[in-house]
Structure formats: C-alpha cells, structure tokens
Motif scaffolding. Structure first.
Motif, PDB file in Angstrom:
ATOM      1  N   GLU A 108     -48.801  19.012  11.082  1.00  0.00           N
ATOM      2  CA  GLU A 108     -49.481  20.282  11.360  1.00  0.00           C
ATOM      3  C   GLU A 108     -48.609  21.202  12.208  1.00  0.00           C
ATOM      4  N   ALA A 109     -47.886  20.652  13.166  1.00  0.00           N
ATOM      5  CA  ALA A 109     -47.009  21.463  14.020  1.00  0.00           C
ATOM      6  C   ALA A 109     -45.893  22.103  13.197  1.00  0.00           C
ATOM      7  N   ILE A 110     -45.331  21.339  12.277  1.00  0.00           N
ATOM      8  CA  ILE A 110     -44.270  21.882  11.423  1.00  0.00           C
ATOM      9  C   ILE A 110     -44.825  22.976  10.522  1.00  0.00           C
ATOM     10  N   THR A 111     -45.972  22.733   9.920  1.00  0.00           N
ATOM     11  CA  THR A 111     -46.577  23.709   9.015  1.00  0.00           C
ATOM     12  C   THR A 111     -46.898  25.005   9.750  1.00  0.00           C
ATOM     13  N   GLU A 112     -47.463  24.885  10.935  1.00  0.00           N
ATOM     14  CA  GLU A 112     -47.809  26.071  11.720  1.00  0.00           C
ATOM     15  C   GLU A 112     -46.550  26.835  12.153  1.00  0.00           C
ATOM     16  N   ALA A 113     -45.547  26.114  12.614  1.00  0.00           N
ATOM     17  CA  ALA A 113     -44.301  26.764  13.042  1.00  0.00           C
ATOM     18  C   ALA A 113     -43.605  27.432  11.855  1.00  0.00           C
ATOM     19  N   ARG A 114     -43.635  26.810  10.713  1.00  0.00           N
ATOM     20  CA  ARG A 114     -43.032  27.387   9.507  1.00  0.00           C
ATOM     21  C   ARG A 114     -43.755  28.674   9.121  1.00  0.00           C
ATOM     22  N   SER A 115     -45.074  28.674   9.185  1.00  0.00           N
ATOM     23  CA  SER A 115     -45.844  29.877   8.846  1.00  0.00           C
ATOM     24  C   SER A 115     -45.505  31.028   9.787  1.00  0.00           C
ATOM     25  N   LYS A 116     -45.397  30.729  11.083  1.00  0.00           N
ATOM     26  CA  LYS A 116     -45.033  31.775  12.049  1.00  0.00           C
ATOM     27  C   LYS A 116     -43.633  32.312  11.765  1.00  0.00           C
ATOM     28  N   ALA A 117     -42.712  31.415  11.448  1.00  0.00           N
ATOM     29  CA  ALA A 117     -41.334  31.830  11.184  1.00  0.00           C
ATOM     30  C   ALA A 117     -41.264  32.698   9.930  1.00  0.00           C
ATOM     31  N   MET A 118     -42.015  32.344   8.916  1.00  0.00           N
ATOM     32  CA  MET A 118     -41.998  33.123   7.676  1.00  0.00           C
ATOM     33  C   MET A 118     -42.661  34.487   7.861  1.00  0.00           C
ATOM     34  N   GLY A 119     -43.559  34.606   8.839  1.00  0.00           N
ATOM     35  CA  GLY A 119     -44.268  35.859   9.069  1.00  0.00           C
ATOM     36  C   GLY A 119     -43.602  36.772  10.083  1.00  0.00           C
ATOM     37  N   ALA A 120     -42.456  36.392  10.601  1.00  0.00           N
ATOM     38  CA  ALA A 120     -41.775  37.219  11.611  1.00  0.00           C
ATOM     39  C   ALA A 120     -41.356  38.548  10.999  1.00  0.00           C
ATOM     40  N   ASN A 121     -41.533  39.614  11.783  1.00  0.00           N
ATOM     41  CA  ASN A 121     -41.262  40.957  11.268  1.00  0.00           C
ATOM     42  C   ASN A 121     -39.982  41.594  11.776  1.00  0.00           C
ATOM     43  N   ASN A 122     -39.379  41.018  12.815  1.00  0.00           N
ATOM     44  CA  ASN A 122     -38.143  41.602  13.345  1.00  0.00           C
ATOM     45  C   ASN A 122     -37.293  40.491  13.948  1.00  0.00           C
ATOM     46  N   VAL A 123     -36.126  40.859  14.432  1.00  0.00           N
ATOM     47  CA  VAL A 123     -35.174  39.868  14.936  1.00  0.00           C
ATOM     48  C   VAL A 123     -35.757  39.109  16.124  1.00  0.00           C
ATOM     49  N   SER A 124     -36.410  39.813  17.024  1.00  0.00           N
ATOM     50  CA  SER A 124     -36.965  39.172  18.217  1.00  0.00           C
ATOM     51  C   SER A 124     -38.045  38.154  17.845  1.00  0.00           C
ATOM     52  N   GLU A 125     -38.960  38.545  16.971  1.00  0.00           N
ATOM     53  CA  GLU A 125     -40.016  37.626  16.529  1.00  0.00           C
ATOM     54  C   GLU A 125     -39.423  36.440  15.775  1.00  0.00           C
ATOM     55  N   ALA A 126     -38.458  36.722  14.915  1.00  0.00           N
ATOM     56  CA  ALA A 126     -37.837  35.650  14.135  1.00  0.00           C
ATOM     57  C   ALA A 126     -37.115  34.664  15.047  1.00  0.00           C
ATOM     58  N   SER A 127     -36.439  35.178  16.044  1.00  0.00           N
ATOM     59  CA  SER A 127     -35.709  34.327  16.978  1.00  0.00           C
ATOM     60  C   SER A 127     -36.677  33.376  17.691  1.00  0.00           C
ATOM     61  N   LYS A 128     -37.780  33.914  18.165  1.00  0.00           N
ATOM     62  CA  LYS A 128     -38.771  33.098  18.866  1.00  0.00           C
ATOM     63  C   LYS A 128     -39.425  32.081  17.921  1.00  0.00           C
ATOM     64  N   ALA A 129     -39.826  32.544  16.749  1.00  0.00           N
ATOM     65  CA  ALA A 129     -40.502  31.662  15.788  1.00  0.00           C
ATOM     66  C   ALA A 129     -39.569  30.563  15.293  1.00  0.00           C
ATOM     67  N   GLU A 130     -38.314  30.896  15.063  1.00  0.00           N
ATOM     68  CA  GLU A 130     -37.360  29.883  14.604  1.00  0.00           C
ATOM     69  C   GLU A 130     -37.091  28.849  15.701  1.00  0.00           C
ATOM     70  N   GLY A 131     -37.135  29.269  16.942  1.00  0.00           N
ATOM     71  CA  GLY A 131     -37.009  28.317  18.047  1.00  0.00           C
ATOM     72  C   GLY A 131     -38.154  27.317  18.045  1.00  0.00           C
ATOM     73  N   GLN A 132     -39.366  27.808  17.797  1.00  0.00           N
ATOM     74  CA  GLN A 132     -40.528  26.917  17.721  1.00  0.00           C
ATOM     75  C   GLN A 132     -40.417  25.976  16.523  1.00  0.00           C
ATOM     76  N   LEU A 133     -39.905  26.500  15.414  1.00  0.00           N
ATOM     77  CA  LEU A 133     -39.724  25.659  14.235  1.00  0.00           C
ATOM     78  C   LEU A 133     -38.662  24.592  14.497  1.00  0.00           C
ATOM     79  N   ASN A 134     -37.600  24.956  15.183  1.00  0.00           N
ATOM     80  CA  ASN A 134     -36.574  23.971  15.554  1.00  0.00           C
ATOM     81  C   ASN A 134     -37.173  22.854  16.405  1.00  0.00           C
ATOM     82  N   ASP A 135     -38.021  23.224  17.364  1.00  0.00           N
ATOM     83  CA  ASP A 135     -38.678  22.215  18.203  1.00  0.00           C
ATOM     84  C   ASP A 135     -39.522  21.266  17.363  1.00  0.00           C
ATOM     85  N   ALA A 136     -40.314  21.851  16.437  1.00  0.00           N
ATOM     86  CA  ALA A 136     -41.176  21.020  15.590  1.00  0.00           C
ATOM     87  C   ALA A 136     -40.343  20.099  14.707  1.00  0.00           C
ATOM     88  N   LEU A 137     -39.251  20.604  14.165  1.00  0.00           N
ATOM     89  CA  LEU A 137     -38.386  19.767  13.322  1.00  0.00           C
ATOM     90  C   LEU A 137     -37.705  18.672  14.137  1.00  0.00           C
TER      91      LEU A 137
END
Length: 184
Positions: free
Chosen positions: A69-98
């Motif tokens: 569930e953590a991976i799925t949620e982090a992936r959804s946030k990363a895919m929904g990022a709208n700019n560099v700042s959001e993507a950077s933060k979301a990808e960090g969360q996805l890295n943690d989950a992975l």
C-alpha cells in the motif's frame, strides 16, 4: 548626416544584441524543458515497472500488505506531481517506499531467487541510474538558464520578457544524502 548614421548604427547594434540575448534565453529555456522531459520519461518507465515488481512479489509476500500500500500510494503521488518541486518530493517518498520494500524482500529467499523478480529488479536498478543521470542533466541546464537570467545584461531582457528561474531537482529526504555504512 554623420551623427544620424552613428545613431542608426548604434540602434541597429542594440537591436541585434536584444535579439541575440532573447534567442539565447529561449534556447536555454527549451534545453531545460527538454532535460525535464528526459527525467519524465525515466520516471514514467520507473512508475510502469513498479506494479510488475509488486505483483511478482505479492505471491511470495502475502503478509506485507502495508508495504504494498505504501508503494502504491507513493507511486500515485509521484505520477500526479505537477512541477519539479512536487516531483522531487514525491519521488523521494517513492524512493523511501521502494527501499523499505527491498528490505522486506530480503526476508523471502524464494522471491529473491525468482528469475522474473530478479529481471524486474535489475531493470529498476538500471532505470534508477538513468533517472540519476537525467536529474544531473536537468540540474545543469537549470543552472545555465538561471545564471543567464541573473547575469547582466541578459537579466534586463529576461525581466522584460518574464523569464523565470527554474527549480532544481533536489533530494528532499536528508537520509538519502548520507553515505551508506558498509560493514564487513
């Protein structure tokens, strides 16, 4: 007559300078956009790999629902990022989950030996390397663009035509900045 020719020559040179400065800013902005699209391509590849990795692991790891569930949620946030700042933060969360997912995988020797899982894991590792390379390229282009916007005399042209600085793709998680500890 001569003063008018001199004034005309100065005006022509000024116009040529303005055109060259503007075109330089446009070229750099487009290079930054291209560098971001390279990151975006690799992130999409990574986002497409993750469900396959998770599905392969689910058969072996029936009791790890929170991890999935953590991976799925982090992936959804990363895919929904709208700019560099959001993507950077979301990808960090996805890295943690992975990272947590890969730690849990260590408890399942049958999964670690599964050829499909190993192939997916290798592809994900390769993609992570490509993402890191693309991030570096993007940050380099953003730096060139930001420098041009801030340096005189192109800063005047940048201000006139509303060129804005670009954010860097940075590590949000401080733990990722730390060097790994190796124990033998």
């Amino acid at each position: 007559m001569l003063p008018w020719l001199i004034i005309g020559g100065v005006v022509v040179l000024l116009i040529i300078f303005l055109i060259a400065a503007y075109n330089s800013l446009v070229r750099l902005r487009n290079q930054v956009d291209n560098a971001w699209s390279q990151i975006d391509v690799q992130l999409k590849r990574r986002h497409d790999l993750i469900p396959n990795l998770v599905e392969t692991a689910k058969g072996y790891m029936k009791h790890e629902r929170e991890t999935f569930e953590a991976i799925t949620e982090a992936r959804s946030k990363a895919m929904g990022a709208n700019n560099v700042s959001e993507a950077s933060k979301a990808e960090g969360q996805l890295n943690d989950a992975l990272s947590k997912f890969m730690l849990v995988v260590e408890n399942y020797p049958d999964l670690k030996a599964n050829q499909n899982f190993l192939s997916l894991q290798e592809t994900l590792t390769s993609t992570e390397n490509k993402i890191a390379f693309a991030r570096q390229g993007y940050n380099d282009q953003a730096m060139f663009f930001n420098n041009k916007i801030e340096m005189f005399p192109s800063n005047i042209i940048a201000g006139m035509f509303n060129f804005k600085k670009r954010d860097y793709f940075e590590i949000e998680n401080e733990a990722e900045r730390q060097a790994p500890k190796v124990n033998f």
